[in-house]
Motif scaffolding. Sequence first.
Motif, PDB file in Angstrom:
ATOM      1  N   LEU A 298     -61.523 -49.089  43.600  1.00 17.22           N
ATOM      2  CA  LEU A 298     -60.713 -49.253  42.556  1.00 17.22           C
ATOM      3  C   LEU A 298     -61.023 -50.438  41.683  1.00 17.22           C
ATOM      4  O   LEU A 298     -61.096 -50.455  40.528  1.00 17.22           O
ATOM      5  CB  LEU A 298     -59.373 -49.379  43.071  1.00 17.22           C
ATOM      6  CG  LEU A 298     -58.756 -48.310  43.891  1.00 17.22           C
ATOM      7  CD1 LEU A 298     -57.447 -48.390  44.169  1.00 17.22           C
ATOM      8  CD2 LEU A 298     -58.988 -46.938  43.114  1.00 17.22           C
TER       9      LEU A 298
ATOM     10  N   ASN B 259     -59.459 -41.172  34.467  1.00 14.02           N
ATOM     11  CA  ASN B 259     -58.291 -40.981  35.188  1.00 14.02           C
ATOM     12  C   ASN B 259     -57.582 -39.557  35.326  1.00 14.02           C
ATOM     13  O   ASN B 259     -56.387 -39.328  35.016  1.00 14.02           O
ATOM     14  CB  ASN B 259     -57.078 -42.032  34.980  1.00 14.02           C
ATOM     15  CG  ASN B 259     -57.274 -43.387  35.505  1.00 14.02           C
ATOM     16  OD1 ASN B 259     -58.275 -43.574  36.530  1.00 14.02           O
ATOM     17  ND2 ASN B 259     -56.636 -44.517  35.163  1.00 14.02           N
TER      18      ASN B 259
ATOM     19  N   PRO C 285     -56.175 -36.645  37.512  1.00 15.09           N
ATOM     20  CA  PRO C 285     -55.321 -36.621  38.832  1.00 15.09           C
ATOM     21  C   PRO C 285     -56.073 -35.673  39.525  1.00 15.09           C
ATOM     22  O   PRO C 285     -56.810 -34.620  39.172  1.00 15.09           O
ATOM     23  CB  PRO C 285     -54.054 -35.881  38.211  1.00 15.09           C
ATOM     24  CG  PRO C 285     -53.943 -36.464  37.037  1.00 15.09           C
ATOM     25  CD  PRO C 285     -55.156 -36.465  36.371  1.00 15.09           C
TER      26      PRO C 285
ATOM     27  N   ASN D 188     -63.864 -39.662  37.399  1.00 17.53           N
ATOM     28  CA  ASN D 188     -63.242 -40.841  37.298  1.00 17.53           C
ATOM     29  C   ASN D 188     -64.047 -42.078  37.872  1.00 17.53           C
ATOM     30  O   ASN D 188     -63.359 -42.950  37.475  1.00 17.53           O
ATOM     31  CB  ASN D 188     -62.056 -40.723  38.399  1.00 17.53           C
ATOM     32  CG  ASN D 188     -61.068 -39.744  37.689  1.00 17.53           C
ATOM     33  OD1 ASN D 188     -61.022 -39.360  36.604  1.00 17.53           O
ATOM     34  ND2 ASN D 188     -60.024 -39.457  38.641  1.00 17.53           N
TER      35      ASN D 188
ATOM     36  N   ASP E 100     -48.776 -44.455  39.221  1.00 20.70           N
ATOM     37  CA  ASP E 100     -49.638 -43.531  38.639  1.00 20.70           C
ATOM     38  C   ASP E 100     -49.701 -42.380  39.817  1.00 20.70           C
ATOM     39  O   ASP E 100     -49.330 -42.365  40.923  1.00 20.70           O
ATOM     40  CB  ASP E 100     -51.030 -44.019  38.733  1.00 20.70           C
ATOM     41  CG  ASP E 100     -51.334 -45.002  37.730  1.00 20.70           C
ATOM     42  OD1 ASP E 100     -50.442 -45.202  36.583  1.00 20.70           O
ATOM     43  OD2 ASP E 100     -52.445 -45.895  37.611  1.00 20.70           O
TER      44      ASP E 100
ATOM     45  N   GLU F   7     -51.905 -40.174  41.201  1.00 18.44           N
ATOM     46  CA  GLU F   7     -53.268 -40.152  41.011  1.00 18.44           C
ATOM     47  C   GLU F   7     -54.084 -38.965  41.733  1.00 18.44           C
ATOM     48  O   GLU F   7     -55.144 -38.496  41.300  1.00 18.44           O
ATOM     49  CB  GLU F   7     -54.098 -41.277  41.845  1.00 18.44           C
ATOM     50  CG  GLU F   7     -53.395 -42.686  41.526  1.00 18.44           C
ATOM     51  CD  GLU F   7     -52.221 -43.151  42.415  1.00 18.44           C
ATOM     52  OE1 GLU F   7     -52.105 -44.358  42.384  1.00 18.44           O
ATOM     53  OE2 GLU F   7     -51.639 -42.321  42.948  1.00 18.44           O
TER      54      GLU F   7
ATOM     55  N   THR G  13     -53.246 -45.838  45.326  1.00 23.05           N
ATOM     56  CA  THR G  13     -54.019 -44.697  46.138  1.00 23.05           C
ATOM     57  C   THR G  13     -55.199 -45.547  46.904  1.00 23.05           C
ATOM     58  O   THR G  13     -56.009 -46.250  46.412  1.00 23.05           O
ATOM     59  CB  THR G  13     -54.587 -43.573  45.300  1.00 23.05           C
ATOM     60  OG1 THR G  13     -55.210 -42.745  46.248  1.00 23.05           O
ATOM     61  CG2 THR G  13     -55.562 -44.023  44.144  1.00 23.05           C
TER      62      THR G  13
ATOM     63  N   ASP H 198     -57.844 -41.528  46.309  1.00 22.28           N
ATOM     64  CA  ASP H 198     -58.339 -40.869  45.284  1.00 22.28           C
ATOM     65  C   ASP H 198     -59.353 -41.767  44.609  1.00 22.28           C
ATOM     66  O   ASP H 198     -59.225 -42.994  44.454  1.00 22.28           O
ATOM     67  CB  ASP H 198     -57.233 -40.603  44.263  1.00 22.28           C
ATOM     68  CG  ASP H 198     -56.275 -39.896  44.762  1.00 22.28           C
ATOM     69  OD1 ASP H 198     -56.407 -38.671  44.834  1.00 22.28           O
ATOM     70  OD2 ASP H 198     -55.119 -40.279  45.341  1.00 22.28           O
TER      71      ASP H 198
ATOM     72  N   TRP I 218     -59.993 -43.505  41.296  1.00 22.61           N
ATOM     73  CA  TRP I 218     -58.994 -43.767  40.322  1.00 22.61           C
ATOM     74  C   TRP I 218     -59.107 -45.360  39.571  1.00 22.61           C
ATOM     75  O   TRP I 218     -60.278 -45.979  40.142  1.00 22.61           O
ATOM     76  CB  TRP I 218     -57.562 -43.888  40.530  1.00 22.61           C
ATOM     77  CG  TRP I 218     -56.497 -43.783  39.788  1.00 22.61           C
ATOM     78  CD1 TRP I 218     -55.615 -44.949  39.350  1.00 22.61           C
ATOM     79  CD2 TRP I 218     -55.897 -42.676  39.113  1.00 22.61           C
ATOM     80  NE1 TRP I 218     -54.664 -44.394  38.414  1.00 22.61           N
ATOM     81  CE2 TRP I 218     -54.999 -43.055  38.178  1.00 22.61           C
ATOM     82  CE3 TRP I 218     -56.316 -41.320  39.224  1.00 22.61           C
ATOM     83  CZ2 TRP I 218     -54.338 -42.104  37.610  1.00 22.61           C
ATOM     84  CZ3 TRP I 218     -55.829 -40.414  38.293  1.00 22.61           C
ATOM     85  CH2 TRP I 218     -54.598 -40.783  37.461  1.00 22.61           C
TER      86      TRP I 218
END
Length: 507
Positions: free
Chosen positions: A10, A18, A20, A27, A375, A377, A387, A390, A392
């Motif tokens: 991240l 972003n 989902p 992403n 968020d 995510e 998260t 994910d 993100w």
Amino acid sequence: MNIYQVLPRLYGNKRSDNVPGGTLEQNGSGKMNAFTQKMLLDIRRMGYSHIWFTGLLEHATKTRYTGIAPDHPDVVKGQAGSPYAVKDYYDIDPDLAQNPDNRFAEFSTLMRRVHRAGLKFVMDFIPNHVARHYESDAAPEGVRSLGADDNTARHFDPENNFYYCPGETLHFGDYLETPAKATGNDHFDAHPGVNDWYETCKLNYGGMSPQSSTWRKMTDILLFWASQGVDAFRCDMAEMVPVQFWEHAIATVKAKYPDVQFIAEVYNPALYREYIRRGGFDYLYDKVGLYDTLRGVMTNPECSTHNITRAWQQVNDIRQHMLYFMENHDEQRIASDFFAGDARKGRPALAVEALMGNNPLMIYAGQEIGERGMDEEGFSGLDGRTTIFDYWSPLSHRKLAGLEPMTEEETELRQWYIDLLRMRLRDRTYREGPFYDLMYINEHLQRQYAFLRGENRNAMLVVANFEDEECTITLNIPQHAREMLNLRCGETLEVTVPALNYIVQKI
């Protein structure tokens, strides 16, 4: 120790799409190279001594890479996968490399940059479980992969690395596993549910001997990473692994690398002393004590600050071994709607943790500017956490990396953290000075917490105010404290403390 926890996937991710549940292509992912020398020096200047890179090891993922065995999507959580479902203990996650084929070299370069910046390098060791499909293709020559020599016809064998359900097949979605292995959260049959750690397999330490297969392999993994320059291991769910293993493994590592430190995730207070005194851990998470207590004080106006005294007293004999935090990847963000809803409400709690002892203190990236964790995510969902499953790019992380501007409020909060961290790291009073709790003689305090640090001319009064209004209070300073610490103050002191903040006053 002031530890900064970061999730490289991240942190430094320049993408802001972003989507989902999005893929790596959609992403993006942060890279180890994002931690430039300048960035690491800035982290050191902010008052940190250690940096914990969460999720470095190669783990199960839905993303395909050349030369890496693919994972079945039904036993991977999220697109990116859980960093705690390791599929090769000897390799680095390719998501984190600018050039995936060169990932170990990029890791080694990161290690050198961290040490040049004057920081210590912390990484995860996950001893209790691995990914459903574990296969090491990066292990040193002669190292056999976990499970490679197991007798799968037996549920338990002291030389097996896993537990099996002979004659049974694990069905999870379209994923099939025959014979089924026990699941990481001690689910010993072939039918894990969606709330189990279904993406992992439980490791077997049942040989209870340093010569048994799992003990040897896991100790060798620690020695390997220590040889690469790792300064400390954060040991995931350490209490799920027998203390006898830790007694052996930690002693073995420290015999060769005496300065390496071990931090344990242990949530059962009944095990604390055994895992420190016998197991050899340097530090344990203070979750079911100080964290829970401070969270209660922060979120419940009826919860008295006298509970803080009771929390530290319960572990007073081992208090120097307790690691303090208010956020990490498992916990909800202070500013989330599920916790306090306002990052400023964390300030008095952080002041208590930072200044009441010389314990290690951990800050999770984004905490210092009020990351909300709100968020949705993808797999992680809307739960007040950031998260780990994910791909993100949290806005707070882009701001920390200098990719987006901070608001005035975020800049002020970040500076508040810096001032606090620098004070505890540099001021000898907070590193070494005696601690004296003033709550027993100030029963009228219910939303403030007061204590003394230091002695003689270096004695400091600290008062944290959990109220959202400024308060002026009269404090009683007992004769015993004045004599023991050689103080020159009178029997009472009047102090004014800002709302949701703290004061430090020399006495």
